[in-house]
Design an enzyme around this catalytic site. Structure first.
Site: not given
Ligand code: MN
Length: 426
Positions: A131, A237
């Site tokens: 990830h 974000q």
């Protein structure tokens, strides 16, 4: 030889609670996860143990003298292991407790499941190296994996107040975002809302402020694990995360599963912690013989989506991806040791998130950000709908289970949450 194993892990054990013996049950007598429940939403809270489709009132059965999970979590591993042995002996076929305990069972679908404990502090780590690499490429094509990644377990302090239990629904968050062609940011509903497939470690015994937890003792401070969905607003974000990390993109909702699978229940599924030859070995304070031999846990993970259209058509959810906690770059013991190495005190009920657990292959990604390559490639679902990010009405369901030849399969139950439309700005 795995010294963590004992009679409670015997695959031959069967329960007098018939549903626990069904092959697909997440909660056979070898699991015995703890949760907090009540009869109706306002009823008195009790500590329960899941067994098949039922929940056992542990205090009524005479095995604990508290209804407060945090008090139970603070007990020593020896006390907790004795409790697990007593639960096992009472719930197995032929037990003398059956007649007395039958009246302390309730069907799980008849009770209200709450957050299993009070979560005082929440830290989210970043142990999913696949990830971290994929997302790093999207945010920083020139430097996907920062130079500290293979040395220090990266984490940030999250927010505990917005953590909810499976079944949580929340409104699409508003946030400041700036589109690629916009000069100034705008406050608006996030249009890149995502999930993150994670496991959470719930801390058992705490450590005193100023007294680090060494690797040899670290697992004695882990009570157990739950599924964790760290909902994330990617557009918020991207705009806010530098220089201090995620803030409002992460703290509007986080969802955990109601049943805490204890570290003892996970004992049969421990695997070695291995680092690729080309990677640095952990610094000595993050290394131990036990961690190398069996620091990892083989937990198979799944993400499912149920859209509004699927619900209206009476279709079941569709699976988005699968991965495994054994691919994490750091172990549970390393997270606990690192978190406390500066003297930081952990407390019973604290939650440590694993970070998004993506596998090495693209289809094993644990977030839509990765599956859609940053929103560039829409996924086509089984019913023909497409998704880059979540739409209003979408429910995400996380599942996890452990299976190994010679042992009874155990599961974590479900972690479900659903997105509602954004509230209108006042
Ligand atoms: Mn996360």
């Amino acid at each position: 030889m795995n010294e963590l194993l004992n009679a409670t892990h015997d695959p031959q054990l069967r329960s007098w609670v018939a549903s626990a013996n069904e092959a697909g049950s997440d909660f056979p007598v070898q699991n015995l996860p703890f949760g907090t429940y009540s009869q109706g939403p306002q009823g008195a809270r009790k500590i329960g143990v899941a067994i098949g489709s039922q929940v056992l009132d542990v205090r009524a059965a005479g095995l604990v003298d508290t209804a407060d999970m945090n008090e139970l979590m603070a007990q020593s591993p020896q006390v907790l292991s004795a409790l697990r042995a007593a639960l096992s002996q009472g719930l197995v076929e032929g037990s003398a407790q059956q007649a007395a305990w039958e009246r302390f069972l309730s069907p799980q679908d008849s009770v209200t499941l709450h957050l299993p404990c009070r979560i005082g502090d929440y830290t989210d780590f970043y142990t999913g190296i696949h990830h971290a690499t994929t997302v790093g490429k999207l945010f920083r094509p020139d430097a996907p994996l920062l130079p500290n990644y293979k040395w220090v377990p990266i984490g940030y302090h999250g927010r505990a107040s917005s953590i909810g239990v499976s079944g949580q629904v929340f409104h699409r968050p508003l946030g400041q975002t700036r589109g690629p062609n916009e000069e100034v940011p705008v406050l608006r509903p996030s249009h890149r809302l995502d999930y993150e497939l994670e496991l959470g470690v719930l801390v058992g015994q705490g450590n005193a402020l100023g007294e680090p937890i060494g690797m040899g003792q670290a697992e004695a401070h882990a009570f157990g694990m739950v599924l964790l969905n760290d909902w994330s607003a990617r557009d918020v974000q991207a705009w806010e995360y530098q220089p201090l990390g995620p803030f409002l993109s992460k703290n509007f909702a986080s969802t955990i599963s109601p049943w805490i699978v204890t570290m003892e229940a996970l004992a049969p599924f421990r695997v070695p912690f291995v680092r690729p030859d080309a990677d640095p070995q952990p610094l000595p304070y993050l290394d131990s013989e036990g961690n190398r031999r069996q620091g990892g846990v083989d937990v198979a993970l799944e993400v499912w989506i149920e859209t509004q259209a699927m619900r209206e058509a009476g279709q079941g959810p569709a699976r988005l991806s699968q991965s495994n906690f054994r691919d994490a770059y750091w172990t549970v013991a390393q997270l606990l040791s690192h978190h406390s190495v500066n003297g930081c005190n952990l407390q019973p009920g604290d939650l440590l998130g694993s970070g998004t657990l993506s596998g090495p292959r693209p289809e094993q990604a644990g977030s839509l950000l990765e599956l859609s390559m940053g929103g560039k490639n829409a996924l086509t679902l089984a019913n023909g709908e497409t998704r880059t990010f979540l739409q209003d009405g979408d429910a995400i369901i996380l599942r996890a289970s452990c299976a190994r030849e010679g042992f009874r399969r155990i599961g974590f139950g479900e972690c479900r949450g659903q997105v509602l439309p954004a509230r209108r700005l006042q």
